[in-house]
Design an enzyme around this catalytic site. Structure first.
Site, short mmCIF file in Angstrom:
data_model
loop_
_atom_site.label_atom_id
_atom_site.label_comp_id
_atom_site.label_asym_id
_atom_site.label_seq_id
_atom_site.Cartn_x
_atom_site.Cartn_y
_atom_site.Cartn_z
N ASN A 96 0.72 -1.17 -0.08
CA ASN A 96 -0.06 0.11 0.07
C ASN A 96 0.84 1.01 -0.14
OD1 ASN A 96 -2.49 1.48 0.42
ND2 ASN A 96 -1.66 2.18 2.30
N TYR A 163 4.35 9.32 -10.99
CA TYR A 163 3.30 8.68 -10.06
C TYR A 163 2.37 7.68 -11.03
CZ TYR A 163 -0.49 7.93 -6.75
OH TYR A 163 -1.55 7.37 -6.13
N ALA A 165 3.07 6.78 -14.12
CA ALA A 165 3.98 5.66 -14.88
C ALA A 165 3.78 4.51 -13.68
CB ALA A 165 5.15 6.11 -15.33
N LYS A 167 2.10 3.80 -11.16
CA LYS A 167 0.92 3.09 -10.80
C LYS A 167 0.21 2.16 -12.01
CE LYS A 167 0.60 4.36 -6.44
NZ LYS A 167 0.35 3.26 -5.42
N ILE A 196 -9.76 9.84 -3.08
CA ILE A 196 -10.19 9.10 -1.91
C ILE A 196 -9.83 10.14 -0.88
CG2 ILE A 196 -9.97 7.27 -0.16
CD1 ILE A 196 -11.15 6.38 -2.72
#
Length: 269
Positions: A96, A163, A165, A167, A196
Site C-alpha cells: 500500500n 506517479y 507511470a 501506478k 479518496i
C-alpha cells in the site's frame, strides 16, 4: 462470509499519520483484523504504524509492526523474516505504499523520478521477491493485493508523470505475476482507488491548493466524480478484503477500480 480467521496478513504502508481520519493502509489493516486476520505491518515511520496497531488492538485484534524501508531489500527481507519467525507463514500480502510528486519529464529531476520509481514500484517487486517463494510452498498458497491508482489509467488533472507511470506499471506487474503463479495457488490482484478522502489527501490539499485552501481543493474534487463525492479509505479496504477472501478464490490478475465512476466518465455535457 469474508472471514480470515487465523490468517497472517503482511501489510506495508499501514501507518496512520494523525489521530483523526483513516488512511487507506490503516483501514485495510483494521478491516482484515476485524475479519480475524493477524496483522504484521511494515511502515517507514514506526510511530505512525503504532497508531494503527493501537486502533486494532483496541478492538481486540492482533497487530505487530516494524519500522521498514520498502525501497531497501535488506529492510524488506528483515520484515518478512520477522513475520515468518513469529508465525511461520504469510497468507496475505498487501502493498500500500505510494507517493505523488508533481512534474513532467522535462522538469522533474532524475532524483525525484528515481525516488518515485523506488517507492511506488520497486517496493512491490521487493515484497513479492521475498514473499512469493513462501506462498508457493504453502499448501494453501496465498493472496496478494497491490494498491494502485486511477492515475495509472488516465490523466487526472495533475502533471505527475512518475506517479502515473509507476501506478500503471503496478497493474501490469500484478497481471503478469498472477499468470505465472496461477497454478501455484497464489492469487494477485490490484485495487485501483480513485479520488479518496484521507489524511494524505488533506496534506496534499494544503501543499498544492492556492494559499493552502483545503476546503476549496476538496470542493473542486467532488464534482469530478459521477457520484458527486470522493470515496473514503473504507471503500478501498472493503475491496481489498474481498480480493483476499475465499469468496474471491477464482479471481486473479484483475483490477478492481474503486472510483465512483470517474474513469468511465468523460465530463458533464
Amino acid at each position: 462470509m469474508l472471514r480470515l480467521d487465523g490468517r497472517v496478513a503482511l501489510i506495508t504502508g499501514l501507518g496512520q499519520t494523525t489521530e483523526e481520519g483513516w488512511g487507506i493502509g490503516a483501514a485495510i489493516a483494521t478491516k482484515l483484523a476485524q475479519q480475524g486476520a493477524i496483522i504484521f505491518g511494515g511502515n517507514r515511520t514506526l510511530i505512525a504504524a503504532q497508531r494503527t496497531k493501537a486502533r486494532i488492538e483496541k478492538e481486540g485484534g492482533v497487530c505487530n509492526v516494524l519500522e521498514t524501508d520498502v525501497t531497501d531489500s535488506t529492510s524488506v527481507e528483515s520484515l518478512v523474516d520477522a513475520c515468518m519467525q513469529r508465525y511461520g507463514r504469510i497468507d496475505i500480502l498487501v502493498n500500500n505504499v505510494g507517493k505523488s510528486e508533481p512534474g513532467c519529464p522535462a522538469n522533474m529531476s532524475e532524483e525525484v523520478w528515481d525516488q518515485q520509481v523506488d517507492l511506488n514500484l520497486k517496493s512491490v517487486y521487493l515484497t513479492g521477491h521475498f514473499v512469493l517463494p513462501i506462498m508457493e510452498k504453502q499448501q494453501t498458497g496465498g493472496s496478494i493485493v497491490n494498491v494502485s491508482s486511477i492515475a495509472g489509467l488516465r490523466y487526472i488533472g495533475k502533471p505527475q508523470v512518475a506517479y502515473s507511470a509507476t501506478k500503471a506499471a503496478i497493474m501490469q506487474f500484478t497481471k503478469t505475476t498472477a499468470v505465472i503463479y496461477a497454478e501455484k495457488k497464489v492469487r494477485l490482484n490490484t485495487v485501483v482507488p480513485g479520488l479518496i478522502y484521507t489524511p494524505y489527501t488533506r496534506a496534499l490539499a494544503r501543499r498544492y491548493s492556492p494559499e493552502g485552501n483545503e476546503a476549496e481543493y476538496m470542493r473542486m474534487r467532488d464534482p469530478q466524480v459521477p457520484m458527486r463525492r470522493m470515496g473514503d479509505a473504507w471503500d478501498v479496504a472493503n475491496a481489498a478484503l474481498f480480493l483476499v477472501s475465499d469468496e474471491a478464490g477464482y479471481i486473479t490478475g484483475q483490477n478492481i477500480v474503486v472510483d465512483g465512476g470517474i474513469t468511465s466518465f468523460t465530463g458533464r455535457a
